[in-house]
Design a protein around this motif. Structure first.
Motif, PDB file in Angstrom:
ATOM      1  N   ILE A   1       0.839  -1.202   0.000  1.00  0.00           N
ATOM      2  CA  ILE A   1       0.000   0.000   0.000  1.00  0.00           C
ATOM      3  C   ILE A   1       0.874   1.251   0.000  1.00  0.00           C
ATOM      4  N   GLN A   2       1.871   1.294   0.851  1.00  0.00           N
ATOM      5  CA  GLN A   2       2.741   2.466   0.916  1.00  0.00           C
ATOM      6  C   GLN A   2       3.512   2.670  -0.385  1.00  0.00           C
ATOM      7  N   GLN A   3       4.011   1.576  -0.927  1.00  0.00           N
ATOM      8  CA  GLN A   3       4.772   1.651  -2.184  1.00  0.00           C
ATOM      9  C   GLN A   3       3.894   2.181  -3.316  1.00  0.00           C
ATOM     10  N   VAL A   4       2.695   1.660  -3.413  1.00  0.00           N
ATOM     11  CA  VAL A   4       1.772   2.090  -4.470  1.00  0.00           C
ATOM     12  C   VAL A   4       1.344   3.538  -4.246  1.00  0.00           C
ATOM     13  N   CYS A   5       1.005   3.873  -3.009  1.00  0.00           N
ATOM     14  CA  CYS A   5       0.510   5.219  -2.710  1.00  0.00           C
ATOM     15  C   CYS A   5       1.564   6.298  -2.922  1.00  0.00           C
ATOM     16  N   GLU A   6       2.834   5.937  -2.825  1.00  0.00           N
ATOM     17  CA  GLU A   6       3.902   6.898  -3.113  1.00  0.00           C
ATOM     18  C   GLU A   6       3.844   7.380  -4.555  1.00  0.00           C
ATOM     19  N   LYS A   7       3.208   6.616  -5.422  1.00  0.00           N
ATOM     20  CA  LYS A   7       3.125   6.959  -6.845  1.00  0.00           C
ATOM     21  C   LYS A   7       1.803   7.641  -7.202  1.00  0.00           C
ATOM     22  N   THR A   8       1.058   8.057  -6.179  1.00  0.00           N
ATOM     23  CA  THR A   8      -0.225   8.723  -6.420  1.00  0.00           C
ATOM     24  C   THR A   8      -0.109  10.205  -6.081  1.00  0.00           C
ATOM     25  N   HIS A   9      -1.149  10.949  -6.415  1.00  0.00           N
ATOM     26  CA  HIS A   9      -1.175  12.387  -6.168  1.00  0.00           C
ATOM     27  C   HIS A   9      -1.444  12.755  -4.709  1.00  0.00           C
ATOM     28  N   ASN A  10      -1.934  11.807  -3.923  1.00  0.00           N
ATOM     29  CA  ASN A  10      -2.268  12.126  -2.528  1.00  0.00           C
ATOM     30  C   ASN A  10      -1.927  10.920  -1.659  1.00  0.00           C
ATOM     31  N   TYR A  11      -0.671  10.852  -1.247  1.00  0.00           N
ATOM     32  CA  TYR A  11      -0.173   9.706  -0.484  1.00  0.00           C
ATOM     33  C   TYR A  11      -0.999   9.446   0.778  1.00  0.00           C
ATOM     34  N   SER A  12      -1.225  10.465   1.589  1.00  0.00           N
ATOM     35  CA  SER A  12      -1.894  10.228   2.874  1.00  0.00           C
ATOM     36  C   SER A  12      -3.331   9.747   2.700  1.00  0.00           C
ATOM     37  N   LEU A  13      -4.067  10.345   1.769  1.00  0.00           N
ATOM     38  CA  LEU A  13      -5.443   9.886   1.527  1.00  0.00           C
ATOM     39  C   LEU A  13      -5.435   8.471   0.971  1.00  0.00           C
ATOM     40  N   CYS A  14      -4.508   8.172   0.096  1.00  0.00           N
ATOM     41  CA  CYS A  14      -4.389   6.839  -0.494  1.00  0.00           C
ATOM     42  C   CYS A  14      -4.148   5.794   0.600  1.00  0.00           C
ATOM     43  N   VAL A  15      -3.143   6.033   1.429  1.00  0.00           N
ATOM     44  CA  VAL A  15      -2.799   5.068   2.487  1.00  0.00           C
ATOM     45  C   VAL A  15      -3.956   4.905   3.467  1.00  0.00           C
ATOM     46  N   SER A  16      -4.506   6.007   3.942  1.00  0.00           N
ATOM     47  CA  SER A  16      -5.578   5.899   4.938  1.00  0.00           C
ATOM     48  C   SER A  16      -6.808   5.202   4.361  1.00  0.00           C
ATOM     49  N   SER A  17      -7.120   5.477   3.108  1.00  0.00           N
ATOM     50  CA  SER A  17      -8.288   4.845   2.477  1.00  0.00           C
ATOM     51  C   SER A  17      -8.080   3.340   2.316  1.00  0.00           C
TER      52      SER A  17
END
Length: 161
Positions: free
Chosen positions: A11-27
């Motif tokens: 999840i962290q690895q994937v979310c690092e490649k998104t526009h909103n890391y914190s929202l991605c990880v928490s979701s």
């Protein structure tokens, strides 16, 4: 139910490649399916979460429209309702297309869904401009959909030779 360290790392690895890391990880961490999720599952989870959010926003718009006294604001809410109904349908189509391995179609439907909040906000800026009570939820929903697009892009790159 806790998410395994392996899945937290994914999840962290994937979310690092998104526009909103914190929202991605928490979701993604908040969804029980994250326990055993692979990359493709993360796309579906994010699209599902965006779909649920769009339905809640649509319900909010209906409530706000019922209490609005200004006809111009009611007109804005009407446009926003149409936009979110389109987003709901597009998200459902995006999920169906993704599950059929039609990634390009899925991405196209996500793009349509992502346009809803901006179109909604635009109606409030038309003269005479009014303050939108939906700005925060529109921005949140837009972020959720763009995160789904970002993760789908990763899946599409992994699929390519």
């Amino acid at each position: 139910m806790t998410i395994s360290n392996k899945n937290v790392a994914l999840i962290q690895q994937v979310c690092e490649k998104t526009h909103n890391y914190s929202l991605c990880v928490s979701s993604l961490k908040s969804d029980p399916r994250g326990l055993k999720a692979d990359l493709k599952d993360l796309v579906v989870i994010m699209m599902d979460l965006a779909l649920v959010k769009s339905i809640k926003i649509s319900e909010l718009i209906t409530k706000l429209n019922k209490t609005a006294s200004d006809p111009l604001v009611r007109s804005c809410f009407h446009v926003c309702s149409i936009e979110y109904n389109t987003s709901i349908g597009s998200l459902q189509d995006a999920i169906d297309a993704f599950e059929s391995n039609s990634y390009d179609e899925s991405y196209g439907q996500l793009t349509v869904a992502a346009s809803g909040p901006g179109n909604c906000e635009e109606t409030f800026t038309e003269p005479p401009a009014r303050k939108s009570p939906l700005t925060a939820v529109d921005a949140y929903f837009y972020s959720m959909v763009t995160i789904a697009e970002d993760i789908l892009t990763i899946v599409m790159k992994h699929k390519s030779p």
